[in-house]
Design an enzyme around this catalytic site. Structure first.
Site, mmCIF file in Angstrom:
data_model
loop_
_atom_site.group_PDB
_atom_site.id
_atom_site.type_symbol
_atom_site.label_atom_id
_atom_site.label_comp_id
_atom_site.label_asym_id
_atom_site.label_seq_id
_atom_site.Cartn_x
_atom_site.Cartn_y
_atom_site.Cartn_z
ATOM 1 N N CYS A 116 0.992 -1.232 0.008
ATOM 2 C CA CYS A 116 -0.055 -0.082 0.057
ATOM 3 C C CYS A 116 0.845 1.223 0.095
ATOM 4 O O CYS A 116 0.365 2.333 -0.385
ATOM 5 C CB CYS A 116 -1.192 0.060 1.325
ATOM 6 S SG CYS A 116 -1.925 -1.425 1.181
ATOM 7 N N HIS A 256 -3.084 7.475 4.064
ATOM 8 C CA HIS A 256 -3.552 6.026 3.145
ATOM 9 C C HIS A 256 -4.901 5.772 3.439
ATOM 10 O O HIS A 256 -5.331 5.844 4.829
ATOM 11 C CB HIS A 256 -2.657 5.145 3.608
ATOM 12 C CG HIS A 256 -3.046 3.586 2.970
ATOM 13 N ND1 HIS A 256 -3.390 3.534 1.889
ATOM 14 C CD2 HIS A 256 -3.064 2.422 3.366
ATOM 15 C CE1 HIS A 256 -3.733 2.225 1.438
ATOM 16 N NE2 HIS A 256 -3.729 1.534 2.520
ATOM 17 N N ASN A 285 -10.351 0.428 0.527
ATOM 18 C CA ASN A 285 -9.018 0.466 0.587
ATOM 19 C C ASN A 285 -8.452 -0.077 -0.826
ATOM 20 O O ASN A 285 -8.525 -1.109 -1.160
ATOM 21 C CB ASN A 285 -8.371 -0.500 1.665
ATOM 22 C CG ASN A 285 -6.779 -0.400 1.760
ATOM 23 O OD1 ASN A 285 -6.255 -0.062 0.839
ATOM 24 N ND2 ASN A 285 -6.071 -1.060 2.625
HETATM 25 N N1 ACO Z 1 -18.510 -8.571 9.853
HETATM 26 C C1 ACO Z 1 -19.079 -8.794 10.956
HETATM 27 N N2 ACO Z 1 -18.257 -9.249 11.724
HETATM 28 C C2 ACO Z 1 -16.995 -9.396 11.599
HETATM 29 C C3 ACO Z 1 -16.382 -8.862 10.185
HETATM 30 C C4 ACO Z 1 -17.368 -8.541 9.310
HETATM 31 N N3 ACO Z 1 -16.998 -8.320 8.068
HETATM 32 N N4 ACO Z 1 -14.893 -9.141 10.284
HETATM 33 C C5 ACO Z 1 -14.661 -9.759 11.549
HETATM 34 N N5 ACO Z 1 -15.745 -9.780 12.203
HETATM 35 C C6 ACO Z 1 -16.061 -10.171 13.585
HETATM 36 C C7 ACO Z 1 -14.847 -11.004 14.118
HETATM 37 O O1 ACO Z 1 -15.274 -12.408 13.735
HETATM 38 C C8 ACO Z 1 -14.866 -10.853 15.642
HETATM 39 O O2 ACO Z 1 -15.866 -11.568 16.092
HETATM 40 P P1 ACO Z 1 -15.574 -12.594 17.707
HETATM 41 O O3 ACO Z 1 -15.368 -11.158 18.410
HETATM 42 O O4 ACO Z 1 -16.874 -13.136 17.814
HETATM 43 O O5 ACO Z 1 -14.501 -13.356 17.132
HETATM 44 C C9 ACO Z 1 -15.377 -9.261 15.848
HETATM 45 O O6 ACO Z 1 -15.932 -9.122 14.520
HETATM 46 C C10 ACO Z 1 -14.154 -8.427 15.982
HETATM 47 O O7 ACO Z 1 -13.247 -8.671 15.162
HETATM 48 P P2 ACO Z 1 -11.725 -7.738 15.014
HETATM 49 O O8 ACO Z 1 -10.989 -8.506 13.655
HETATM 50 O O9 ACO Z 1 -11.329 -8.004 16.241
HETATM 51 O O10 ACO Z 1 -12.454 -6.556 14.648
HETATM 52 P P3 ACO Z 1 -11.479 -4.907 14.625
HETATM 53 O O11 ACO Z 1 -12.376 -4.107 15.603
HETATM 54 O O12 ACO Z 1 -10.333 -5.151 14.754
HETATM 55 O O13 ACO Z 1 -12.055 -4.672 12.964
HETATM 56 C C11 ACO Z 1 -10.879 -4.496 11.178
HETATM 57 C C12 ACO Z 1 -11.474 -5.604 12.337
HETATM 58 C C13 ACO Z 1 -12.067 -3.525 10.475
HETATM 59 C C14 ACO Z 1 -10.208 -5.469 9.796
HETATM 60 C C15 ACO Z 1 -9.717 -3.553 11.612
HETATM 61 O O14 ACO Z 1 -8.974 -4.546 12.384
HETATM 62 C C16 ACO Z 1 -8.947 -2.961 10.710
HETATM 63 O O15 ACO Z 1 -9.335 -2.250 9.892
HETATM 64 N N6 ACO Z 1 -7.590 -3.041 10.874
HETATM 65 C C17 ACO Z 1 -6.644 -2.484 9.915
HETATM 66 C C18 ACO Z 1 -6.829 -3.137 8.515
HETATM 67 C C19 ACO Z 1 -6.287 -2.283 7.406
HETATM 68 O O16 ACO Z 1 -6.375 -1.128 7.238
HETATM 69 N N7 ACO Z 1 -5.228 -3.104 6.661
HETATM 70 C C20 ACO Z 1 -4.799 -2.535 5.670
HETATM 71 C C21 ACO Z 1 -3.792 -1.698 5.791
HETATM 72 S S1 ACO Z 1 -2.394 -1.614 5.010
HETATM 73 C C22 ACO Z 1 -2.619 -1.956 3.544
HETATM 74 O O17 ACO Z 1 -3.734 -1.261 3.050
HETATM 75 C C23 ACO Z 1 -2.591 -3.245 2.701
#
Ligand code: ACO
Length: 330
Positions: A116, A256, A285
């Site tokens: 990214c 980003h 993204n």
């Molecule tokens: N819909 C509903 N529930 C979901 C989803 C979804 N799409 N995805 C995950 N969950 C659930 C999980 O299973 C989990 O359930 P559980 O508690 O029963 O186990 C719960 O939601 C919480 O999951 P987390 O992964 O802990 O959720 P979080 O608050 O961390 O959000 C997210 C997840 C949005 C992916 C976040 O971590 C994030 O944005 N991280 C950064 C990702 C990113 O930006 N990556 C790219 C950066 S670099 C590049 O661009 C390549």
């Protein structure tokens, strides 16, 4: 060619494929909801490329618009860099395919792999090639067809990404300070937090690898989130310091476009919430294309005007990160 003291962006362009995939559409693909996605990411919809469109097709469309904006023919491009993690194929480079599509017959071309962070890294590489006097005009593109590299059965990742491309034309000279010094860094010890483990020489294409869905992007979202906030915040401050500037000098910050909560955290840390540019709601993204698309939009909608100082910051797989500052001279 003589070395130059200034390198300016003289044109920008972007391209989003026609098809729009909303959060409601995603509800039909994986177990998720519009409410969950919007609350956790700020995303409403994303664009998805057609089956017959590859990254070079998206990149070529963005490039044509950037060249038109710059008012120069493709034959004036000396260097063409495509930043991508979703190349048309391993080789030849996506940049060579773009070259052929736009007729940049006098350019030498290569791809840059920094996930990214790629567009910002490519801007820096092209700027330095121009500063050295090796080339006069460069075309830098961030182009991604993420939809082919994400696992549509993994709700933790498939909701986050979209397809698109952005481009900028760089040239020696121009008014103001142009593209200034960058602050960039990488940490390969954290590679496995965000990667595509299958398909390369480590884990080549086999039936077993495909059955294990290793050809798709894998991410430990929470870890990535924490590092992204810290690294982008630090990089902005380092880039400002390198250029003898402070946060108060900057008119517009473009981070980003990975997640609105990451963006909000950085804005809060740096006290810049009133000057931050985001379009993550519309495009999700788009990896290396995200910064390039946002820059183009911010210029075209008048957010960035002549003489404004703009700070760009990125974070991605590797990990890689960086920031730079530019004075808009157009
Ligand atoms: N819909 C509903 N529930 C979901 C989803 C979804 N799409 N995805 C995950 N969950 C659930 C999980 O299973 C989990 O359930 P559980 O508690 O029963 O186990 C719960 O939601 C919480 O999951 P987390 O992964 O802990 O959720 P979080 O608050 O961390 O959000 C997210 C997840 C949005 C992916 C976040 O971590 C994030 O944005 N991280 C950064 C990702 C990113 O930006 N990556 C790219 C950066 S670099 C590049 O661009 C390549």
């Amino acid at each position: 060619m003589e070395p130059t003291r200034t390198v300016s962006i003289i044109g920008t362009g972007s391209y989003l494929p026609e098809k729009v995939l909303t959060n409601r559409d995603l509800e039909k693909i994986v177990e998720t909801s519009d409410e969950w996605i919007y609350a956790r990411t700020g995303m409403r919809e994303r664009h998805i490329a057609a089956a017959d469109q590859a990254s070079s097709d998206l990149g070529a469309e963005a490039a044509k618009k950037a060249l038109e904006d710059a008012g120069i023919p493709a034959t004036e491009i000396d260097l063409l860099i495509v930043a991508t993690l979703s190349p048309d194929m391993f080789f030849p480079s996506t940049a060579c395919f773009v070259q052929e599509k736009i007729g940049a017959t006098n350019a030498f071309c290569y791809d840059l792999g920094a996930a990214c962070s790629g567009f910002l890294y490519a801007l820096d590489a092209a700027k330095n090639q121009i500063l050295s006097g090796a080339v006069k005009t460069a075309l830098v593109i961030g182009s991604e067809k993420m939809s082919t590299f994400i696992d549509w059965e993994d709700r933790g990742t498939c909701i986050l990404f979209g397809d698109g491309a952005g481009a900028a034309v760089l040239r020696a000279g121009g008014e103001g300070r142009g593209i200034m010094q960058s602050a960039m860094g990488s940490d390969g010890s954290l590679a496995d937090l965000l990667w595509t483990p299958g398909g390369g020489s480590r884990n080549p294409a086999t039936h077993e690898m495909i059955d294990q869905r290793q050809q798709y992007l894998k991410m430990q979202g929470r870890e990535v989130f924490k590092h992204a906030v810290v690294r982008m915040g630090e990089a902005v401050l380092q880039a400002l310091e390198k250029n003898n500037l402070t946060v108060d000098d900057i008119k517009c910050f473009i981070p980003h476009q990975a997640n609105i909560r990451i963006i909000d955290s950085i804005a809060k840390r740096l006290g810049i919430a009133d000057r931050i540019y985001t379009n993550v709601d519309k495009y999700a993204n788009t990896s290396s294309a995200a910064l390039a698309i946002a820059l183009d939009e911010a210029v075209k909608d008048g957010t960035i005007q002549k003489g404004d100082l703009v700070a760009l910051t990125v974070f991605g797989g590797g990990f890689t990160w960086g920031a730079n500052v530019l004075e808009w001279g157009k």
